[in-house]
Scaffold this motif. Sequence first.
Motif, PDB file in Angstrom:
ATOM      1  N   LEU A 152      -0.051  -5.659  -2.641  1.00 51.67           N
ATOM      2  CA  LEU A 152       1.234  -4.970  -2.519  1.00 51.67           C
ATOM      3  C   LEU A 152       1.649  -4.852  -1.059  1.00 51.67           C
ATOM      4  N   SER A 153       2.959  -4.839  -0.852  1.00 50.16           N
ATOM      5  CA  SER A 153       3.556  -4.465   0.427  1.00 50.16           C
ATOM      6  C   SER A 153       2.985  -5.238   1.610  1.00 50.16           C
ATOM      7  N   ARG A 169       9.314   0.489  -6.789  1.00 45.24           N
ATOM      8  CA  ARG A 169       9.311   1.580  -5.827  1.00 45.24           C
ATOM      9  C   ARG A 169       8.198   2.538  -6.195  1.00 45.24           C
ATOM     10  N   MET A 170       7.732   3.274  -5.208  1.00 45.39           N
ATOM     11  CA  MET A 170       6.656   4.224  -5.458  1.00 45.39           C
ATOM     12  C   MET A 170       7.169   5.372  -6.309  1.00 45.39           C
ATOM     13  N   MET A 205       0.598   2.285   2.290  1.00 46.82           N
ATOM     14  CA  MET A 205       1.346   3.181   1.413  1.00 46.82           C
ATOM     15  C   MET A 205       1.223   4.632   1.857  1.00 46.82           C
ATOM     16  N   ASP A 246       1.790   3.900  -6.041  1.00 50.66           N
ATOM     17  CA  ASP A 246       2.495   2.690  -6.445  1.00 50.66           C
ATOM     18  C   ASP A 246       2.743   2.714  -7.954  1.00 50.66           C
ATOM     19  N   CYS A 269       8.110  -1.118  -3.126  1.00 52.22           N
ATOM     20  CA  CYS A 269       6.722  -1.508  -3.409  1.00 52.22           C
ATOM     21  C   CYS A 269       6.756  -2.840  -4.146  1.00 52.22           C
TER      22      CYS A 269
END
Length: 297
Positions: A152-153, A169-170, A205, A246, A269
């Motif tokens: 992720l990310s 998105r988170m 994150m 996440d 995310c």
Amino acid sequence: MTRPAITLRQLEILRAVIRGQTTMAAAKMMSMSQPAVSNAIRQIESQLGFALFERLNNRLFPTDGATIIYEESEPLFAMHAALEDRFQDLREAKVSRLRILSTPPLGDGVIPSALTAFSRRNPRLRTFFDIRELDEVIRSVESGKTDLGFGLSLGSQPTLEMEPLFEGRMVCVSPVGHALGAKETITPADLQGQTFIALDAHTRMGTAVREAFQAARQPFNFNVEVRYCNTACVLVEAGMGASVVDPFSATYTGRRNITVRPFEPAIPCTAWAFWSTRKPPSELARRFVKEIRLALT
């Protein structure tokens, strides 16, 4: 005068001595005699022109130079091991092989279920799958040891080809029955005074969540700090409090006792599949990436 090049065999002996810390232990690893290992190290030092080890209490400790050689040669041995595995596959006529590494958010949920279905449709497939931290996944893919990485990310990675699988998105997670569950969207202000489970500040994150609180001009207070979103969800499910995680850890791991709500301000995310720029993915790997993308939609 040009010094002779160090051979792969000599590097193997050097690695064995570093790992074993004695020439006797290295000799056992390499199926050599102890004098042969000692002679090999002396020859390497002569070729390089500097010492590789310091002796202390009958143990050998690598110098800075030896440590640099060891670390720089690891990708070479990883590629060599992957090539040996490929030779074995070809000898056994088992050419369907896939090596996958993932970070926990995808590796704990969506990938296992997708891999199960994919393997049933490809019964001759031999899969190697593990869950690691993002930096380790990237290094293994870069070296060619791993065919596909998932995480992720990610920021820009010049050594990797990257393909987005899902842009989300988170989210805020709280125990079922918690007061936050009555709200449609959760903000940093809503989390003030609540028992809050934070993500490690040294993770991407964790940093993003702290920046969201800062943007909302709200103090960032927490009761517990964890490294992984999955760990935060476990604590939320146990009733400890709320967290911002996440979306994959929250919704793809079969959790029943948590409530999931959008979090504002939105923290993007994105789930990525990636592979080495030096090693294009096989048709099998491309089909598995498609499998994951479908599972995430």
